[in-house]
Design an enzyme around this catalytic site. Structure first.
Site, PDB file in Angstrom:
ATOM      1  CB  CYS A 275      -0.909   0.047   1.325  1.00  0.00           C
ATOM      2  SG  CYS A 275      -2.195  -1.339   1.016  1.00  0.00           S
ATOM      3  CB  ILE A 276       2.849   2.973   2.637  1.00  0.00           C
ATOM      4  CG1 ILE A 276       1.829   2.420   3.715  1.00  0.00           C
ATOM      5  CG2 ILE A 276       3.440   4.463   2.904  1.00  0.00           C
ATOM      6  CD1 ILE A 276       0.921   3.291   4.126  1.00  0.00           C
TER       7      ILE A 276
END
Length: 437
Positions: A275-276
């Site tokens: 994600c990040i």
């Protein structure tokens, strides 16, 4: 009764059959929660082995309780299949497939596209389709919607389409799928109402309704971009504090004492997970269509992506102070997973660090209680159990992941030198040569 009223009744009475497409770290927990809520759930996945594991009640996702999966499978509430024709049997379906970046840092929406096309092929009137995969604003309208309209469905009347971003924090002991608030944005008001009803009947967390899929798509990217940029700021502070001889961890602890206007983010060896490090670049890519350059996101990416090299450089300097070269030195690497208490190595900063250390000629011993082996540069790397001998023989112990079940007291008492990139040793005995990021 209208299609919407019929579907709302089925959802509220738990008569609805719910499909989940993609049985990974988002889809499987969602499928289990929906089954536990009393629905019959059909899980779809292209991987035959994964489908077989689910049908055998064999769990492969850390955030799912094995006994929950077994109970739902044994009771007949959850089955898995590779056959999309079974979409005919479902009343609502959530799409939880990967949306990776390709080698040019552009979103690969092929999994979403193929899922939408397959579902549309077997869809029936009065069905709800919700995309959960993280993606750029516009995906639900531009990719998910067209195949259904092409097949004659009217969105908001005979078919209901919405976006509700997954919010999963692997390893989080407090917030799981069931109690994490959900954002829902439908193409029409009816779509939002139906999708929100499904989640309210499954989850304990609040359901926050927004006015369109694009709002929900953008808010998800905003969440992860917020973390991406603030972690970059923490990393930049760590680099500067090290040069100034200031303890950045104590600085952050002091700043945390302010009850407003500050949120603590911490430095580390780099960003990991699906994600990040990835999601903000969906926005960077989409912004080009609007002739806008997302400078802050890209600069944060440069800072975060440079951290593995900084960790290797400082490891060299620490060894150099003891009159040792990195080449030939024994280095014990503690942690391969991208964050504590999970087994996921995707995008883990440990991987480029290990790769650089190996290329520099270091003699590595790699330990991680959650990982048995992993692939790196085309080779399978073995992971060993941490013990006193590993620590005593190492010229440098490099802590890259702060797993809770590492014995930090043993690590501190048996290590010659430690470079701690996570402040994992803050409450434990430290050797004379102890360096923090």
């Amino acid at each position: 009764m209208s299609h919407m009223e019929t579907l709302l009744h089925k959802l509220e009475s738990k008569e609805a059959v719910i499909g989940v497409v993609g049985l990974g770290y988002v889809g499987l927990p969602l499928a289990v929660e929906k089954a536990k809520a009393g629905y019959k759930v059909i899980g779809f996945d292209v991987q035959e082995s994964r489908v077989q594991q689910v049908n055998d009640g064999v769990n492969y996702i850390g955030d799912v309780l094995s006994e929950d999966l077994q109970e739902m499978v044994n009771s007949g509430h959850l089955i898995a299949t590779t056959d999309y024709a079974k979409i005919k049997e479902v009343d609502a379906v959530a799409i939880c497939v990967p949306t990776p970046l390709d080698m040019y840092q552009q979103p690969d929406t092929s999994y979403v596209e193929s899922s939408a096309n397959e579902i549309a092929k077997y869809a029936h009137e009065g069905m709800l389709v919700v995309l959960e995969s993280t993606t750029y604003p516009g995906t639900t309208e531009e990719i998910v919607r067209p195949p259904f309209e092409k097949n004659g469905f009217v969105v908001g009347e005979s078919i209901f389409i919405a976006y509700s971003p997954e919010r999963v924090d692997p390893g989080n002991k407090e917030f799981k799928t069931k109690n994490t608030p959900k954002v829902v944005g439908g193409i029409t008001a009816n779509c939002t109402k139906v999708a929100a009803s499904m989640y309210r009947n499954v989850l304990e967390g609040d359901v926050h309704e927004v006015s369109s899929p694009a709002i929900a798509e953008m808010e998800k990217i905003f969440e992860n971009t917020f973390r991406h940029i603030n972690i970059a700021l923490a990393n930049e502070m760590a680099i500067l504090c090290e040069r100034m001889g200031i303890d950045v961890w104590e600085v952050i602890d002091a700043a945390k004492s302010k009850p407003y206007g500050f949120m603590a983010f911490y430095p580390g060896p780099g960003l990991g997970g699906h994600c990040i490090p990835i999601d903000p670049f969906y926005l960077t890519w989409k912004a080009r269509e609007y002739n806008y350059h997302t400078r802050l996101i890209e600069l944060a990416g440069e800072i975060n992506n440079a951290m593995p090299e900084i960790v290797v450089d400082r490891s060299m300097r620490i060894l150099n102070e003891s009159g040792k070269a990195l080449r030939g030195s024994k280095v014990a690497v503690l942690g391969v997973a991208y964050k504590k208490d999970i087994d996921d190595v995707r995008e883990s900063p440990s991987l480029p660090i290990i790769s650089m250390l190996k290329k520099a000629g270091a003699d590595l011993t790699i330990c991680d209680p959650f990982v048995t082996s992993f692939k790196l540069d085309g080779n399978i790397e073995e992971v060993v159990t941490l013990n006193e001998t590993v620590l005593e023989e190492a010229d440098l112990v490099l802590i890259l992941t702060d797993h809770s079940n590492f014995d930090y007291e043993m690590i501190g008492q048996n290590s010659n030198a430690i470079f701690d990139t996570r402040n994992a040793m803050k409450n434990f005995t430290k050797p004379e040569k102890y360096i923090k990021l």
